[in-house]
Enzyme design. Structure first.
Site, PDB file in Angstrom:
ATOM      1  N   TYR A  91       0.853  -1.184   0.000  1.00 10.86           N
ATOM      2  CA  TYR A  91       0.000   0.000   0.000  1.00 10.86           C
ATOM      3  C   TYR A  91       0.891   1.237   0.000  1.00 10.86           C
ATOM      4  CZ  TYR A  91      -3.578  -3.321   1.528  1.00 10.86           C
ATOM      5  OH  TYR A  91      -4.430  -4.384   1.615  1.00 10.86           O
ATOM      6  N   HIS A  96      -6.891   0.374  -2.130  1.00  5.66           N
ATOM      7  CA  HIS A  96      -6.487  -0.881  -2.745  1.00  5.66           C
ATOM      8  C   HIS A  96      -4.959  -0.963  -2.747  1.00  5.66           C
ATOM      9  CE1 HIS A  96     -10.411  -2.189  -4.053  1.00  5.66           C
ATOM     10  NE2 HIS A  96     -10.653  -0.994  -4.553  1.00  5.66           N
ATOM     11  N   LYS A 109      -3.305  -5.191 -10.124  1.00  3.32           N
ATOM     12  CA  LYS A 109      -2.103  -4.787  -9.419  1.00  3.32           C
ATOM     13  C   LYS A 109      -0.895  -4.934 -10.347  1.00  3.32           C
ATOM     14  CE  LYS A 109      -4.173  -6.481  -5.158  1.00  3.32           C
ATOM     15  NZ  LYS A 109      -5.006  -5.296  -5.029  1.00  3.32           N
TER      16      LYS A 109
END
Length: 975
Positions: free
Chosen positions: A278, A289, A320
């Site tokens: 993060y 997210h 991601k």
């Protein structure tokens, strides 16, 4: 070239070889010739120039790369050898391997056993976070078998630093106990912020001494078993090694490197990775997210292409970025991602501005009239407003507008392409980058205000006639983005419109309005940021008063032309339109005149045009460019500006004082100049007027300048220099303006005779009071001419004059409106095909849908897939015709453009089948809805603090409400 047929054959060792023979002989030489040939031809077909990467060739080696051979240097589209390098390509077969070291800077072209090519980019990422959390230094924990429990933990350790996980649920019973992973614990101990109070080994608990030393026997970090450990960090590391071997050491080094970069790493177990990270955590209740998945490998790790592809595909599937942490004596990172080696716009199609896939919609759009309130400038070319137009393009704010061809909006209604202003937009929203926002009116002034930090506003209204859904989210997102760029944002509830145009009761309106506002707040709108103003039409007296003023500038004939109103249209519906005009212009009354954008669907464009026109009609002054005392049309002005500038330059080049230019000479020049569409002009654009010049038709008459000797001369008052060079201008007048206006302009110039032709800025008196007009005369500095209904300024530029006129208007009670701008987004296709309709639940996803219901709707959605899986693998899917792909582009990809492109590429290449694609989309939709509804619950408190009245406790019908609830009257004068 042999393969394409550009060469007939190649002679080698005396043999004349065609392509198959040459290919076979070359493949026998080795060097992965077949795979390299496939990649070479693929990149050439994509429009790139590339060359073999040989020593000494330009762009062969990246700065940080020395370990791998590079097969091709690929130059940017349109570049030649020696130009900018786009990719340095290393070709691999799927069963080969490649070392992790030196991978950064390469583009991998992996050719599988069926000769399909997958491209991957490998880069060295910049890893910097925004969570510089410093844990407290007096933590104490108990070492368990595979974790450490810390008692009486300060709440900030978990809530702000995101260390560990509370043992109990986070309710009143939470006493501060947090479980840390062994990696977290070892890192905190190494930083001097955690000590061990004891360890648990099997059924025993051993206390540590005063210095943190343990008397238990365990395996040390190095050395023989059975030696007593005296170092708490060593105890944790030893326990970690016992759990996962030396891999623990590598993970610990990578973890500490990430924390040192102010990132927050957490376990990536659920994603099949070592860590997820993060960037910015303010509080775990607002957890963003995670951005990366990280797999930790040895510094000398060798990748199997299949494993590499699996990792990258996994990261992409959960939106991601895939990073590999190379842990050796030091730690470095390599980011690997899927790549499509081209430079397309982010919306599918190689050229968004010309591509029919962008410009044409599918079977019918969602009726955005229920999504957004808008408001326009009545262009003479489209004075009918657009209730009905050519080729069945209709823009009806309250009907089922259907746009089968978006190009018609540019051609028929004068909407401008958004691509033209996109380069001037700082940090554009992804809806802009992907072409979902496709058109605009006058958005350049808003973009300029954003760049310069000047005030600007954004406004859009919501007619609360049903549940908010993903169509509304487009407008919510556009408002929120403009707020984040520094704009004053005005979301409004169009309750008068809902009541008059849709017949909604006030109870229904309040119920739906509450749902709209909760979703707006949940998506990120900040009611405390800047001049944020949420209101409802019926309660804003300033809007009512402004609407009354604007109504004096409009008439029923105009409403009939714009909206198709008739004698059957009720008066309240007419009134609601004028109220919407007031809404659109309200931000400029609530403060100062400023650029204001209305984000809407294209069906709302009639509102925008009418609002722009009313803004102009209320102005005291109009500012334009002029060259003489007479007035000209816009197209005449274009030709006159060109003639003035061309003649002034030509006269100056001959040493003649250009200030002597007069109207009659300009008229003769235009009569002598060839028609831009003439044969002569099209041939060479050479100077005209020499002997024997052809008669090109139109208004050309070169004989007007020929003297008795056949020479071309200026009129007597300009001297006798040859006139040939005067016609040798560098450009032609605008063709469309010339065709429509040259004759009429010449007539006006000839009537003006010897009046000087001189550029000036003209201020026209439209609605000014006598006092305001007198004040403007006094305010204009420098040389000026004052006439009965206008002022000509010769020293001020247009912008200075416009600002001066607006200030005088404001000082004397005028509005000083700037014309409102607009941006237009594409309609969404319904999940069941055809248009998205709030009356067909299966066609849309409500923001109030249960997450499981949203999942099911996506799984049941129509797709752009082929008839069979085999055909899809062969031909690829039709993402441009797929409602599910629209969900990715409009919503599910969020700000991740690479993810949106990857889904598109995998679909159209046949790599991704519809079942897998819908499964992924359904999971993302389920996650989005769950997250959104959690945030809606949190937004209840924000909604309660808003100064907006939602009387949900009343049970009144539409005919009695205004009498029984007098507090809701829009005026303090409760008549």
């Amino acid at each position: 070239m042999l393969f394409r047929g550009d060469l007939g054959s190649i002679t080698a060792a005396g043999d004349k070889l065609d392509f198959p023979a040459f290919f076979g002989r070359s493949a026998a030489v080795g060097g992965r010739f077949a795979a390299r040939f496939l990649v070479y031809t693929d990149l050439r077909d994509r429009g790139f120039y590339l060359s073999p990467a040989k020593e000494g060739w330009s762009g062969t080696a990246p700065e940080d790369h020395t370990s791998h051979d590079i097969d091709f240097t690929v130059y940017e589209r349109g570049a030649d050898p020696g130009g900018a390098v786009a990719y340095r390509v290393c070709v691999l077969g799927e069963r080969e391997s490649i070392a992790a070291s030196g991978l950064a800077g390469l583009t991998l072209a992996i050719v599988d056993e069926e000769s399909d090519i997958s491209y991957f980019s490998a880069t060295r990422p910049e890893l910097t976070g925004e969570t510089p959390f410093e844990p407290p230094a007096d933590l104490s924990g108990l070492l368990l078998e595979d974790r450490v429990v810390v008692w009486d933990t300060p709440p900030a350790l978990y809530e702000h630093g995101f260390y560990g996980r509370p043992i109990s649920s986070r309710g009143d019973s939470f006493g501060g106990a947090v479980q840390l992973s062994l990696v977290e614990a070892a890192s905190l101990i190494g930083a001097g912020q955690l000590s061990l109070s004891g360890t648990v080994n099997g059924a025993e608990t051993d206390a540590l001494g005063e210095n943190g030393a343990s008397d238990i026997d365990t395996e040390p970090p190095t050395g023989d078993a059975g030696h007593a450990v005296t170092d708490p960090r060593a105890a944790v590391v030893a326990r970690g090694r016992a759990v996962e071997g030396e891999r623990f050491d590598r993970r610990l080094r990578v973890y500490e490197r990430l924390r040192g970069a102010d990132l927050v790493p957490k376990t990536g177990y659920k994603f099949g990775a070592d860590f997820r990270t993060y960037r910015d955590i303010d509080h775990v209740d607002n957890l963003p997210h995670s951005e990366h998945l990280i797999r930790v490998v040895e510094s000398d790790h060798v990748f199997d292409p299949r494993d590499l592809a699996l990792d990258v595909r996994l990261a992409g599937g959960v939106r991601k970025r895939m990073l590999f942490g190379l842990a050796g004596e030091s730690v470095s990172f390599v980011e690997v991602g899927r790549l499509t080696p081209w430079a397309p716009p982010l919306w599918p199609g190689e050229d968004r501005r010309r591509d029919e896939r962008f410009l044409q919609s599918t079977d019918g759009p969602y009726d955005m009239s229920e999504d957004a309130h808008t408001g326009g400038d009545t262009d003479p070319a489209v004075a009918d407003g657009g209730a009905k137009r050519a080729d069945d393009v209709a823009l009806d704010p309250w009907g089922s507008s259907s746009v089968a061809d978006y190009r018609k909006l540019f051609e028929d209604f004068g909407i401008e392409e958004f691509d033209e202003v996109l380069p001037g937009v700082s940090s554009p929203h992804y809806l802009m980058r992907r072409g979902v926002i496709f058109g605009h009116r006058d958005y350049g002034r808003v973009a300029e205000a954003m760049r310069t930090g000047d005030p600007f506003a954004a406004l859009s209204g919501f007619m609360p006639t049903g549940d908010p859904h993903i169509g509304h989210k487009l407008v919510f997102d556009e408002l929120i983005w403009h707020q984040q760029q520094g704009g004053d944002v005005y979301p409004l509830i169009a309750d008068l419109e809902a009541h008059s145009a849709r017949g909604m009761t006030w109870q229904e309106i309040d119920t739906h309005a509450r749902d709209y506002l909760l979703s707006l707040l949940a998506l990120g709108f900040d009611p405390d940021e800047g001049d944020a103003t949420i209101y409802r039409q019926s309660e804003r007296r300033e809007v009512q008063d402004l609407g009354f003023e604007l109504g004096s500038e409009a008439n029923f004939s105009e409403m009939e032309a714009l909206y198709g109103f008739s004698g059957e249209t009720n008066i309240s519906h007419l009134q609601s339109v004028i109220t919407q005009m007031a809404d659109i212009l309200y931000p400029q009354v609530d403060g100062e005149p400023k650029p204001t954008v209305i984000p809407v669907g294209p069906d709302q464009d009639p509102h925008v045009r009418l609002a722009r026109d009313l803004a102009a009609r209320t102005r005291y002054f109009g500012v334009t460019e002029a060259f003489a005392s007479f007035e000209v049309t816009d197209s005449e002005r274009e030709v006159l500006r060109w003639a003035h500038d061309s003649l002034r330059a030509a006269l100056d080049s001959q040493g003649i004082d250009g200030s002597a230019l007069r109207c009659d000479l300009t008229a003769r020049f235009l009569r002598a100049f060839p028609d831009p569409d003439s044969e002569q002009a099209a041939a060479d654009r050479e100077p005209h007027g020499s002997a024997g010049a052809p008669d090109t038709g139109g208004i050309l008459d070169p004989e007007l300048f020929r003297d008795a000797a056949g020479e071309f001369t200026l009129p007597d008052e300009y001297g006798s220099e040859p006139f040939d060079d005067l016609l040798a201008v560098d450009s032609f007048p605008p063709a469309a303006a010339w065709e429509s206006s040259a004759e009429s302009l010449v007539g006006k110039l000839e009537n003006a005779g010897k009046e000087p032709l001189r550029r000036r800025i003209r201020v026209l008196d439209r609605n000014a009071t006598d006092e305001a007009f007198t004040a403007l005369i006094e305010a204009v500095d420098g040389e000026k001419r004052v006439f009965e209904a206008h002022i000509d300024s010769f020293d001020l530029d247009r912008q200075e004059t416009a600002e001066l006129a607006r200030q005088v208007e404001l000082d004397h009670g005028g509005f000083g409106f700037q014309p409102p701008s607009s941006i237009y987004h594409r309609f969404m296709t319904g999940l069941t095909g055809g248009k998205m309709s709030s009356s067909v639940p299966a066609s849309h996803i409500s923001l109030l849908d249960d997450p499981e219901e949203g999942y099911d709707k996506v799984m049941d959605a129509t797709t752009g897939g082929r008839e069979t899986a085999a055909k899809q693998r062969e031909l690829g899917g039709r993402a441009d015709e797929c409602p599910v792909y629209e969900l990715y582009a409009y919503l599910l990809s969020a700000d991740d453009d690479e993810f949106a492109k990857r889904v598109y590429d995998e679909c159209t290449s046949g790599e991704l089948l519809c079942g897998d694609c819908k499964q992924q989309a359904a999971e993302l939709m389920k996650s989005f809805l769950a997250d959104h509804q959690e945030k809606r619950a949190e937004a209840e408190e924000l909604l309660a603090d808003l100064e907006i009245d939602l009387n949900l406790n009343l049970d009144l019908d539409s005919t009695s409400r205004w009498y029984e609830d007098s507090s809701r009257l829009p005026s303090d004068d409760r008549r």
